[in-house]
Enzyme design. Sequence first.
Site, short mmCIF file in Angstrom:
data_model
loop_
_atom_site.label_atom_id
_atom_site.label_comp_id
_atom_site.label_asym_id
_atom_site.label_seq_id
_atom_site.Cartn_x
_atom_site.Cartn_y
_atom_site.Cartn_z
N GLU A 124 21.68 48.34 19.22
CA GLU A 124 22.09 48.52 17.84
C GLU A 124 23.47 49.18 17.78
OE1 GLU A 124 18.86 49.08 15.15
OE2 GLU A 124 19.95 50.64 14.04
N ASP A 126 25.71 50.80 14.59
CA ASP A 126 25.50 51.16 13.18
C ASP A 126 26.73 51.76 12.51
OD1 ASP A 126 22.80 50.52 13.51
OD2 ASP A 126 22.28 52.57 14.08
N GLU A 128 26.67 53.62 8.94
CA GLU A 128 25.77 54.05 7.87
C GLU A 128 26.56 54.93 6.90
OE1 GLU A 128 21.43 54.28 9.95
OE2 GLU A 128 22.91 55.73 10.63
#
Length: 315
Positions: A124, A126, A128
């Site tokens: 992953e 990310d 955010e």
Amino acid sequence: MARLLENLLLAVGLLFLCMTTEVSSHSRQYTPPAVARLTDLFGHVSINQGFSTFFGGSNIKLINNGSMATIALDKTSGSGLVSQNKYHYGFFSAAIKLPSGLSPGVVLAFYLSNADSYPHNHDEIDIELLGHDKRNDWVLQTNIYANGSVSTGREEKFYFWFDPTAQHHYYSIIWNSHHTVFLVDNIPVREFPNTGAFSSAYPSKPMSVYVTIWDGSEWATHGGKYPVNYKYAPFVVSLAEMEIAGGCSPSNSTRQVSSSCSKGSTTSLDPVGGQQFTALSKQQVTALDWARQKLMFYSYCKDTSRFKVMPPECK
């Protein structure tokens, strides 16, 4: 009595000044260094052709024939989109305008993941965007991990140098065999090289592109101290100028590049292979240092209470 009133007014004034300073310190107004505009190098992917509904379809609205979209969080559900193809390395970007007003606990995520294919061993990358606390404030969190090692927690957090609710801003990821770079308005804020002792933590499997909005009350604001207040719902995010310049996922049978990639994708497994992608320029290094010195307020590499032994890249 007059003296008492004077002292009281002075105390109130000092309190107001402190409160103003606290709030404004989270809305830093800096002029960033000049950098190359990588977002100008690629065409835009039509949202209705490049993405499918991930969840919360009733909270997703396509605009301008699918060139733009809104996704929303309300009492009933969050919502999200997922790319119709998987990609192995590339440049991924979205122009995002965040909802204004009080939004603690609201999380907007623009990220790459292969959790659907590797539920116990996934990678992953990310970006955010967190409605951070009880003030009208958003912060940026980045994270990266490989092989399902969520618990390692390679998070870093940054304040913005602009109001992310006033207009669209670019949030981008470079992911190739050399490094992963997180960028905001083309300014690199974090680089994670694929070298040395931490190469095992580097994402290496094909991933899908996601953009989601959801309720992160339990963790996004000091362990749930400021949960989402649905009095201010719906929280609507505007998406535009989606860019996917990625190598397609190889076929399991032939290990060749799939021909079903979305329009605009390249046919290389490492499409961002030019010098502007394999290493940061001097200009970009200067901008990276600026962002980390001025805006970063948390790094896992300095969290000694969380890690008894620091991850190898922190050394």
